[in-house]
Structure formats: C-alpha cells, structure tokens
Design a protein around this motif. Structure first.
Motif, short mmCIF file in Angstrom:
data_model
loop_
_atom_site.label_atom_id
_atom_site.label_comp_id
_atom_site.label_asym_id
_atom_site.label_seq_id
_atom_site.Cartn_x
_atom_site.Cartn_y
_atom_site.Cartn_z
N LYS A 388 -12.68 -26.24 39.78
CA LYS A 388 -13.17 -26.11 41.15
C LYS A 388 -14.11 -24.92 41.29
O LYS A 388 -15.16 -25.02 41.91
N SER A 389 -13.75 -23.80 40.69
CA SER A 389 -14.57 -22.60 40.86
C SER A 389 -15.93 -22.73 40.17
O SER A 389 -16.92 -22.15 40.63
N ARG A 390 -16.03 -23.48 39.08
CA ARG A 390 -17.32 -23.59 38.39
C ARG A 390 -18.36 -24.31 39.24
O ARG A 390 -19.55 -23.97 39.22
N LEU A 391 -17.93 -25.31 40.00
CA LEU A 391 -18.86 -26.02 40.89
C LEU A 391 -19.25 -25.12 42.06
O LEU A 391 -20.42 -25.09 42.47
N LEU A 392 -18.30 -24.38 42.59
CA LEU A 392 -18.59 -23.41 43.65
C LEU A 392 -19.62 -22.39 43.17
O LEU A 392 -20.59 -22.08 43.87
N LEU A 393 -19.41 -21.85 41.97
CA LEU A 393 -20.32 -20.84 41.41
C LEU A 393 -21.71 -21.41 41.16
O LEU A 393 -22.72 -20.72 41.35
N TYR A 394 -21.79 -22.66 40.72
CA TYR A 394 -23.08 -23.31 40.47
C TYR A 394 -23.88 -23.42 41.77
O TYR A 394 -25.09 -23.11 41.82
N LEU A 395 -23.21 -23.84 42.85
CA LEU A 395 -23.89 -23.98 44.14
C LEU A 395 -24.34 -22.62 44.67
O LEU A 395 -25.47 -22.48 45.16
N ILE A 396 -23.48 -21.62 44.56
CA ILE A 396 -23.85 -20.28 45.04
C ILE A 396 -25.01 -19.73 44.22
O ILE A 396 -25.95 -19.13 44.77
N SER A 397 -24.98 -19.93 42.90
CA SER A 397 -26.06 -19.43 42.04
C SER A 397 -27.41 -20.03 42.40
O SER A 397 -28.44 -19.39 42.29
N SER A 398 -27.40 -21.29 42.84
CA SER A 398 -28.65 -21.97 43.17
C SER A 398 -29.20 -21.57 44.53
O SER A 398 -30.32 -21.93 44.89
N SER A 399 -28.44 -20.78 45.31
CA SER A 399 -28.80 -20.53 46.71
C SER A 399 -29.99 -19.59 46.86
O SER A 399 -30.48 -19.41 47.98
N TYR A 400 -30.49 -18.97 45.77
CA TYR A 400 -31.68 -18.12 45.86
C TYR A 400 -32.88 -18.91 46.35
O TYR A 400 -33.85 -18.34 46.88
N LYS A 401 -32.86 -20.24 46.19
CA LYS A 401 -33.98 -21.08 46.59
C LYS A 401 -34.02 -21.32 48.10
O LYS A 401 -35.03 -21.77 48.63
N PHE A 402 -32.92 -21.04 48.76
CA PHE A 402 -32.78 -21.48 50.14
C PHE A 402 -32.56 -20.30 51.10
O PHE A 402 -32.27 -19.18 50.68
N LYS A 403 -32.67 -20.62 52.35
CA LYS A 403 -32.45 -19.63 53.41
C LYS A 403 -30.99 -19.16 53.43
O LYS A 403 -30.69 -18.05 53.85
N TYR A 404 -30.10 -20.00 52.93
CA TYR A 404 -28.65 -19.78 53.06
C TYR A 404 -28.09 -19.17 51.78
O TYR A 404 -27.13 -19.67 51.19
N ASN A 405 -28.70 -18.08 51.31
CA ASN A 405 -28.31 -17.51 50.02
C ASN A 405 -26.98 -16.76 50.10
O ASN A 405 -26.65 -16.13 51.11
N LEU A 406 -26.22 -16.86 49.02
CA LEU A 406 -24.93 -16.17 48.89
C LEU A 406 -24.86 -15.48 47.54
O LEU A 406 -25.70 -15.73 46.66
N HIS A 407 -23.84 -14.65 47.35
CA HIS A 407 -23.64 -13.93 46.09
C HIS A 407 -22.19 -14.11 45.64
O HIS A 407 -21.28 -14.04 46.47
N ALA A 408 -22.00 -14.34 44.36
CA ALA A 408 -20.65 -14.60 43.82
C ALA A 408 -20.21 -13.44 42.93
O ALA A 408 -20.95 -13.03 42.04
N VAL A 409 -19.01 -12.92 43.21
CA VAL A 409 -18.40 -11.89 42.36
C VAL A 409 -17.11 -12.48 41.81
O VAL A 409 -16.20 -12.83 42.57
N ILE A 410 -17.04 -12.60 40.49
CA ILE A 410 -15.87 -13.16 39.83
C ILE A 410 -14.89 -12.03 39.52
O ILE A 410 -15.23 -11.09 38.80
N HIS A 411 -13.69 -12.11 40.11
CA HIS A 411 -12.68 -11.10 39.78
C HIS A 411 -12.03 -11.47 38.46
O HIS A 411 -11.50 -12.56 38.29
N SER A 412 -12.08 -10.52 37.52
CA SER A 412 -11.52 -10.80 36.20
C SER A 412 -10.88 -9.55 35.62
O SER A 412 -11.52 -8.50 35.53
N GLU A 413 -9.60 -9.68 35.23
CA GLU A 413 -8.94 -8.59 34.52
C GLU A 413 -9.44 -8.52 33.08
O GLU A 413 -9.52 -7.45 32.49
N ASP A 414 -9.80 -9.67 32.53
CA ASP A 414 -10.37 -9.75 31.18
C ASP A 414 -11.89 -9.86 31.33
O ASP A 414 -12.43 -10.93 31.59
N MET A 415 -12.61 -8.73 31.17
CA MET A 415 -14.04 -8.72 31.44
C MET A 415 -14.83 -9.57 30.45
O MET A 415 -15.90 -10.07 30.78
N THR A 416 -14.31 -9.75 29.25
CA THR A 416 -15.01 -10.61 28.29
C THR A 416 -15.07 -12.04 28.80
O THR A 416 -16.13 -12.68 28.79
N THR A 417 -13.93 -12.54 29.28
CA THR A 417 -13.89 -13.91 29.79
C THR A 417 -14.70 -14.04 31.08
O THR A 417 -15.42 -15.02 31.28
#
Length: 753
Positions: A388-417
């Motif tokens: 579910k999160s990968r599709l959410l992240l894909y849509l947010i990443s593409s938002s630079y093209k549009f007026k409705y831009n957003l930014h995604a911050v992935i919380h991760s305890e394992d920074m490599t992953t």
C-alpha cells in the motif's frame, strides 16, 4: 522578404505565444496526437499549434501587421456579410516550429500541415535557423534535410556537449545558415544526413569551412522514421557508423592512453589519460619530422588553440614545415580524441522515446483497474512488499508536475532499508526530472536559483545529510511554501553595509528516509509521514529478494522495462486543474491534531488520484478534472495509514514496537494483565537493549505502559492503554463515512467502475 524589424519581431513573438497556448488547450487533441505519433514532445521542443483562428473577431488594426508579414492574405472565399473580408492563413491547422536569428529572436515560422491528405511543410519567409544559431564553440554540426529530423535529434538526446544541429531549407543552405557555419571557428566536423548524396551541397560547405564533411544517406525515408523504428540506441549506432573510421584519417588508437596519427610531413605520438572534463584535453605529444627525424616533445591542451598555434608556429619556422597543415591535422586529432572521450565516458546507452512503451502507458491509464495494475507494476520494478505504501509514495513523488504537490518522509529505524525504498521509488520517475541530494551545507538551499529544483522530484535517501548541516529549516520552508526569501548583509564598493534579498522558487515534490521524522516534520503542511513494514515477514521477503538477485535469478531486463513504463505513465499525465465538489466530505474531526492541515493534505492527494484517471474521463467547460466519489474512496484507502502516522503522538518506530508488545502480552496466559521485564521483551521481540529501553521510556512518558516493581527486585511493565489508536481511527472513519459506505472505508481499493 526584407529583414524583420523589432516591431515585427515582437509581433511574431506574441503570435507564437498564442500558438503555444493553442497546443496546450484541452481541445487541441489532434496536434498532440500527431506529435505523439512521431515521438516529439511539444513542451520539450517548445512548439505551437496554429488553428487558423487567431484573427477571428479582431479589428483591422489587429490584422494589419499580420497582413504585412504575409501571415494573413486576402482571399476570394465567400463571406456571410459583404462588410467582411476573407483571409487565407499561413500554416492553417499546423504544428508551428519557430526559427530564430543570431540573437535568439523569432524571425520565421515553419508550419507542418499534418491534417491535409499529403502532409507538407511551409516557411513564412527565408530568414532564421531551426532550432537556433549554433554556439560559436560548436565542434560538431549535424545538418538534416528538414525541421522534423532536426527536432528528432534533439528529442532523442543524442547530441553531445558542443554538438549542434541545423535544419536545411528543403535540403539547401540559406544565407543565414551559411553565415552561421562561417562563424564556427572551432568546428571540426559536419555530418550531413539526407536521402541521397548532394555533391553541390558538399562543395558549398567546403567553401565555407575547413571542417571535415561527412555525408550519410538515411536508411529509411526520414531520420524520424528510423528513430521511431529503432529507438535512440539504433540512432546512436547509425551515427557512429557514418563517422569515418580511425584508419581512414590516419588516426590509430594503440591503447586507452596511447595514440598515433600520420600526417603529411610529420607523425604524431600521443600519450596520456583523456580527461572526462570537457574543458580540458591536455596530452603529451611527440611530433616527429619524417624527412629529418627532428622531434618536438611538448604538452598540448588542444582546447587552448591560441597557445597551441604559437608553439606550432615557432617550431615549424625553424624546420621549414607547413604550419597551417599541422594545425589542420591537430584539429583532426582533436576531433578523434573527442570521439574517444565520448566512448570512454559513455554510460550504458539509455533508451530514447519508445512508441511501444508510450502506447502501453496510455492503454494502462485507460484501465478500469488502474491503481491495481500500477501497484502490480511497481512490484515488478523491484520494490518488494510495502503493497500500500509504495503506491502512495509513487503518487506523491509524481506530484511535482501538478499544483497539488506533496512531500513524503519515510520513517525508518533501519536507514539502509528506508533509503533503498526512497531511491527505488524515485527510480520510477523520469531521470531528467529528479534532483539528488546526499549531503548539503547549512545555507545551500538559499542559493538554488529558480530552476535547479523547480518542477522536479527531490530525492534525499537519508535526511541525516540535511539535518546534520542545519539546512533542514530552509528545506522545510521550501517544501511548505515553494520558496525561500532571505535577506543577508553585504558590503558595497563604498564600504557601506547593505541588505540584499535572495529569492528561491522551487515547486517540487520530495521523498526521503528519516529516523526522527516526528521531530523534524510534525506539523509540516505538505509533508506526509509514511511508515514502513517492519514485520518479520517483510524482512524475510527482502532477504529472499537479495539472495535471488545475488544468484542471478532476478530478471533485471523485466524490472527495467517496468520502471520505464511507469516513467512513461508520468509523462502522459498532464497538469490539469482539479475541482472537488465532494471536498467537504473530507473534513476531519476538529479534535484531530492539525485537522485543517491534514484535511488540505487529504484533498491534495485525492486530486492526484483524479489526475491519474484523466484519460478515463472528460473535463468540465473550464477544462478541469472533476473528482468523483470513486477518487475519494481510492484516496482514503491509500492515505489513511499515513494519516494515522501523522496524527499519532508516537513516532512510527515506537508505534510498531507498541503494537508488537501488545501482541506479545496477549499471547501470555494472563492476557491484558501480563507483566514482562525489559529482558523478557528484548528476547521475545529480538530488539537490542538500548532500543527496548528507549521505546519503553517513550511509552512511559505517554502513559501507554506502567512500570511496576522495585530497584532491588527489578522492574516489570504492564500495558495500560490498549485501544487508543483504534478509537481514533474509528472516529475518523465514522466522520468520513457520512458521505461514503462505512463498510468499504479503509480497505484496499479495487478500482471498480
């Protein structure tokens, strides 16, 4: 036709702007479909569309300059009123390519009339060059028979640094083209591509320049057709094949660091490493006179022509040699070394425009199960799990093209992953529309200008490179408002201290991983916090993928094709306006933290969902996409988990620990009354002592667990707050369910139509 005056130049400029507006019009589907069919991007090439109606309902004073320029010509066609005059329009219903003078001003139009039975092109006058006058530092020049072929070379991105292209006028040189070639002092090679060899053209070029002239016959009817059939890789191979071989010019490549060239009177032995810095071409030369054996040993930087000429003039004067011939031979050597540099520095060949992938992207965007297929395709691109999160992240990443831009911050305890997930998601966006940041200084963002990150995805795999330099506040300002305005004192020439204002504009989206997402990004209006799947099952999937990859069992070609298709999907979604008649249905309860901010975020995300479905529906009278309840349902399904992460007073890592702790407690015989020590929890959950104590400390502060016992006997922990997260989630779902079916809220979308 006479030279165009400044006033007439302004007329052409303003008229072309109306043509640009015309091709962006929602109704201009025919010209856009035609350009799609020949692989040209009207935005990248800055093209326009002449519908032939720009003069309608205009008075005679408006028409006068266009009549003078020949754009409007009086016609004998019948009119409905005797007081009216009929006009024939230049380039009626055509794609407009602008031709420019040496100052970069539009001075002519090429109109490609694609709608008539036999498509043809026509020029307004005899002036200008398409796409523009080449830079004086051009070393390699491509001449094509027509404008479409020149545009193809630009679109295919096969031109190297210091390359240029010019479209001939129906295969012939114009006065402006001749003048442009004559002013290219550093030109070493001209590549002419046409249907057949033209001896007259070759002789004309020889009279204009001393550069090497190579003529190539296009294998198909046009260069554009060849590119559409064989792609950028095939076009690059064709261009490499038409260049003369090393042996035919007397140039030999003995090794990567040793070369030989046989001239008329001297032989050249060249040694050294060719720098990939295109401003440097310095190597050790031994130039030996064939008849006497005299040798000049020196270091030449072939890009410093004046310095090279001085050395050659001084040496040849003492040896009775033809200095002009040696300088010409050095230019030929320079051209050959440039080719070697291009080969050595060439990365894996990237694919150019693929009509097949473009067609598949359009078909997928018309699919009823659009988001289901997108999610499956993202998995095929090498992103394991995170359904579910990968599709959410894909849509947010593409938002630079549009007026409705957003930014995604992935919380991760394992920074490599976490960094790996952010980087892989960014890989689904066209590479030219990304901006990568690893480590930055404290004030870097204040000096970005207005183009470096505008309309791009910013990739920050690990936010520690930004937070450690204290640049995080500037970045958050840029993410929230799209601009940074800063004042800084500077000392003027007279010694007085004055204040200078710097303004940076950057409409963008971003994606990155952060260990302290709550600390840095809580309350940011356009930033969406996303948690990762930290389950043992997900870790198992990742390790299995790594092992398959190491053993060569992953189909890397299929992954690349999936990535490319997802990039073409982004290219085919246009930045239209969105109107949401159901926006009030997305209002969050007021007792939710940052309710207004999160409501705006949710509305922006639903607008992104609607934009992805733009190929499946029309627009309203104002050319806007209208949000449907189906878009809202899809948006809620994808966004709800991220919403819970944002409003949760616990960060994603602590929440994950708490959920696992509750499961552990319920698995014991005493259920909710279970008491466990810190050591018991460490062993059961497989977490380090420091992490366990940190999580327990946070839970104690927020009164989710209670600490019992004494220092001498040891402490144990019991959960006191079991269902607060589910309570909040249920409250939100009940509020949003006012306009939706509560039985479907929060479940994975199936994209039913």
């Amino acid at each position: 036709m006479d030279k165009i005056s400044p006033d007439k130049g302004e007329t052409l400029k303003s008229l072309f702007q109306t043509f640009v507006t015309g091709i962006n019009n929602i109704k201009a589907t025919a010209p856009r479909h035609f350009l799609d069919s020949i692989g040209l991007d009207f935005q990248k090439l800055h093209l326009g569309f002449n519908s032939g109606q720009f003069h309608h309902r205009k008075d005679n004073s408006f028409k006068a300059p266009f009549i003078e320029l020949g754009i409007l010509t009086k016609s004998d066609a019948p009119v409905r009123d005797n007081s009216m005059t009929a006009y024939t329009v230049f380039g009626d219903y055509s794609i407009i390519f602008p031709l420019k003078d040496k100052n970069g001003n539009i001075t002519n139009f090429y109109a490609h009339r694609f709608k008539i039975q036999t498509p043809k092109g026509e020029y307004l006058n005899n002036e200008g060059i398409y796409p523009c006058f080449p830079s004086k530092r051009t070393t390699r020049l491509f001449l094509t028979e027509n404008v479409i072929d020149s545009a193809t070379l630009i679109q295919a991105e096969v031109l190297e640094n210091r390359d240029a292209v010019i479209a001939l006028r129906n295969g012939e040189l114009t006065d402006d083209i001749k003048k442009a070639i004559e002013q290219l002092a550093e030109l070493t090679q001209i590549l002419v591509i046409g249907k057949e060899v033209c001896e007259v053209l070759i002789e004309q070029l020889k009279s204009l320049t001393t550069a090497q002239i190579v003529y190539a016959v296009s294998p198909l009817d046009s260069l554009n057709e060849f590119w559409l059939n064989h792609g950028t890789e095939g076009l690059l191979m064709f261009l490499e094949e038409i260049e003369p071989s090393a042996n035919s010019t007397g140039f030999q490549m003995i090794s990567d660091q040793e070369f030989f060239f046989k001239g008329q009177e001297v032989s050249y032995h060249i040694r050294g490493v060719i720098s990939q810095n295109t401003t440097l071409l310095e190597l050790d030369f031994e130039i030996e006179v064939d008849r006497s054996g005299d040798v000049l040993r020196d270091k030449f930087d072939l890009l410093k022509e004046l310095e090279t000429k001085k050395k050659i003039y001084f040496w040849t004067e003492n040896n009775s040699l033809n200095s002009s011939q040696i300088i010409l031979e050095l230019k030929e050597i320079k051209a050959e070394l440039d080719k070697v540099r291009r080969e050595q520095g060439k990365p894996d060949k990237q694919r150019g425009f693929s009509t097949k992938q473009d067609k598949l992207a359009k078909q997928l965007l018309m699919s009823k199960d659009l988001f289901g297929q997108l999610n499956e395709l993202i998995g095929k691109a090498g992103i394991v799990g995170e359904e579910k999160s990968r599709l959410l992240l894909y849509l947010i990443s593409s938002s630079y093209k549009f007026k409705y831009n957003l930014h995604a911050v992935i919380h991760s305890e394992d920074m490599t992953t976490g960094s790996e997930l952010a980087t892989k998601i960014a890989g689904l966006i066209p590479e030219t529309e990304q901006y990568y940041i690893d480590i930055t200084s404290s004030r870097t963002f204040r000096y970005y200008g207005n183009s470096k990150i505008n309309n791009k995805l910013i990739l920050i795999p690990d936010y520690s490179g930004v937070t450690s330099s204290k640049a995080i506040n500037d970045l958050k300002c840029l993410q929230a408002k799209g601009q940074i305005i800063s004042d800084a004192p500077t000392k003027g020439d007279n010694g007085e201290v004055v204040t200078n204002r710097t303004e940076v504009n950057g409409h963008s989206s971003s994606i990155g991983a952060c260990k302290n997402s709550k600390k840095y990004f809580e309350g940011q209006p356009r930033t969406v916090l996303v948690s990762m799947d930290n389950s043992s099952e997900q870790m198992q999937r990742l390790m299995e993928y790594d092992c398959l990859s190491m053993s060569g069992q992953i189909d890397e070609k299929a992954e690349e094709q999936a990535k490319e298709l997802l990039q073409y999907i982004i290219r085919n979604i246009h930045p239209l306006e969105v109107i949401n008649p159901h926006a009030s249905a997305l209002m969050l309860p007021l007792n939710v933290t940052n309710a207004r901010m999160l409501t705006l975020q949710l509305n922006c995300f639903v607008s992104l969902v609607a934009l992805f479905r733009q190929h499946q529906r029309g627009t309203d009278k104002q050319g806007r996409i209208v949000v449907t309840k189906e878009d809202i349902q899809t948006g809620l399904d994808l966004y709800l988990d991220a919403l819970m992460v944002t409003i949760d007073e616990l960060d994603a890592g602590t929440r994950d620990f708490f959920d696992k702790l509750k499961v552990l407690m319920m698995s014991q015989s005493e259920k909710e009354q279970t008491k466990l020590t810190s050591l018991d929890i460490q062993k059961a959950l497989g977490i380090s002592k420091s992490h366990t104590n940190r999580f327990l400390s946070i839970l104690l502060d927020h009164e989710y667990v209670q600490k019992e016992g004494h220092r001498n006997q040891g402490f144990s922990y019991v959960v006191t707050n079991w269902d607060e997260s589910n309570t909040i989630k249920q409250m939100i779902l009940e509020r949003l369910a006012t306009h939706h079916d509560p039985n479907t809220m929060g479940h994975q979308n199936t994209d039913r139509h």
